[in-house]
Design an enzyme around this catalytic site. Structure first.
Site, mmCIF file in Angstrom:
data_model
loop_
_atom_site.group_PDB
_atom_site.id
_atom_site.type_symbol
_atom_site.label_atom_id
_atom_site.label_comp_id
_atom_site.label_asym_id
_atom_site.label_seq_id
_atom_site.Cartn_x
_atom_site.Cartn_y
_atom_site.Cartn_z
ATOM 1 N N ILE A 84 0.840 -1.195 0.000
ATOM 2 C CA ILE A 84 0.000 0.000 0.000
ATOM 3 C C ILE A 84 0.875 1.245 0.000
ATOM 4 C CG2 ILE A 84 -1.707 1.317 1.305
ATOM 5 C CD1 ILE A 84 -2.725 -1.374 2.412
ATOM 6 N N LEU A 85 0.652 2.125 -0.965
ATOM 7 C CA LEU A 85 1.352 3.399 -1.002
ATOM 8 C C LEU A 85 0.656 4.397 -0.082
ATOM 9 C CD1 LEU A 85 2.073 3.876 -4.823
ATOM 10 C CD2 LEU A 85 3.714 3.272 -3.030
ATOM 11 N N ASN A 99 -3.526 3.124 -10.029
ATOM 12 C CA ASN A 99 -3.265 1.720 -9.707
ATOM 13 C C ASN A 99 -3.959 0.813 -10.706
ATOM 14 O OD1 ASN A 99 -2.467 -0.549 -7.970
ATOM 15 N ND2 ASN A 99 -4.632 -0.691 -7.457
ATOM 16 N N HIS A 101 -5.800 -2.637 -10.866
ATOM 17 C CA HIS A 101 -6.402 -3.616 -9.965
ATOM 18 C C HIS A 101 -7.072 -4.712 -10.789
ATOM 19 C CE1 HIS A 101 -7.844 -5.020 -6.105
ATOM 20 N NE2 HIS A 101 -9.000 -5.292 -6.696
ATOM 21 N N ASP A 137 -8.044 0.733 -2.732
ATOM 22 C CA ASP A 137 -8.810 0.420 -3.946
ATOM 23 C C ASP A 137 -10.152 1.153 -4.021
ATOM 24 O OD1 ASP A 137 -6.770 -1.349 -4.673
ATOM 25 O OD2 ASP A 137 -7.740 -3.037 -3.671
#
Length: 282
Positions: A84-85, A99, A101, A137
């Site tokens: 996780i950023l 991102n 996903h 997300d």
């Protein structure tokens, strides 16, 4: 566009190749440190194009922040990143961070989306490009591409489809972001779900489940993963068996049976049978 890429493996490398092919400039590639060699292909890709490659025990460290601040990227891309950023990292680029996903968000947020679509018996899945924000997300969606999952497809087949999408969806998303009239889409929370990483217990065959549930589990965790298991047996593939009087008479009780003459596993469940000739005894 000037980019910083975070990622782990061959999927990240495929994205980088597509970005370079379309004349985007990769300033820096950052991979989290794992106790495996999955990063090797990514490191080779960085070397091929003369891109600085950094392995970091903490991808949110001050050192990483300083490296990104020094190169001043337009955009940060998390491409198949299993970490996780934090905001202090993903806010460093002028346009923020996006991102990749591997699900149709907001379905299957978290760390096992590819498996969950199969385990839930979904007839389709997809890849979503979304903006990164504080929660996992949850960011606005830039682009989604769907694909079908047939009833006999295994996780490896699904990943091949996803890899093909990875090679074009990031480039297409960057084109959208260049359009001043483009607006990302909010996630529809009606379909929200979250799952963490698969644990060993998630791969264990539960004989109280239905035939289709166990079959989907086998498909979802087969190679290149560790496989569904029951006691000391690992099942790599299985087939839904046609109900016959021979099977029902021979295997009356719910259970897990090794048919030694036929070298097959017979799994008797409450609503039918699974048969496997592709298994290991550990």
């Amino acid at each position: 566009m000037n980019l910083v890429i975070f990622g782990d493996d061959m999927y990240t490398a495929a994205v980088i190749e597509s970005l370079i092919e379309h004349k985007h400039k990769i300033l820096l590639i950052i991979a989290p440190y794992h106790f495996n060699d999955h990063f090797k292909g990514l490191e080779q890709t960085a070397s091929k194009y003369g891109i600085k490659f950094v392995k970091a025990e903490n991808i949110n460290s001050e050192n990483i922040r300083n490296l990104i601040a020094d190169v001043k990227p337009d955009l940060i891309i998390a491409a198949h990143l299993r970490k996780i950023l934090r905001k202090e990292i993903f806010s460093l680029a002028a346009m923020g961070a996006i991102n990749i996903h591997p699900s149709l968000l907001p379905r299957y947020r978290g760390l096992s989306p590819q498996h969950q679509a199969i385990m839930h018996g979904d007839a389709e899945s997809g890849v979503t490009i979304h903006f990164i924000e504080d929660a996992v997300d949850t960011g606005d969606i830039i682009k989604t591409e769907k694909f079908t999952i047939s009833k006999d497809e295994y996780i490896k087949n699904v990943q091949i489809k996803m890899l093909d999408i990875y090679k074009r969806i990031v480039v297409e998303s960057l084109d959208l972001l260049k359009d001043p009239f483009f607006k990302p889409v909010k996630q529809d929370l009606i379909f929200e779900s979250y799952f963490g990483p698969l644990k060993k217990s998630d791969r264990e065959i539960d004989l109280t489940r239905s035939t289709i549930e166990v079959y989907n589990l086998v498909r979802a965790v087969s190679l290149p993963y560790k496989g569904a298991f029951y006691k000391n047996y690992t099942i790599w593939t299985a087939e839904l068996a046609e109900l016959t009087s021979d099977l029902e008479n021979k295997y009356k009780e719910i259970g897990f049976y090794f048919d030694e003459p036929a070298d097959k596993i017979i799994i008797k469940l409450k609503d039918g049978f699974l048969v496997s000739d592709d298994f290991e005894i550990n």
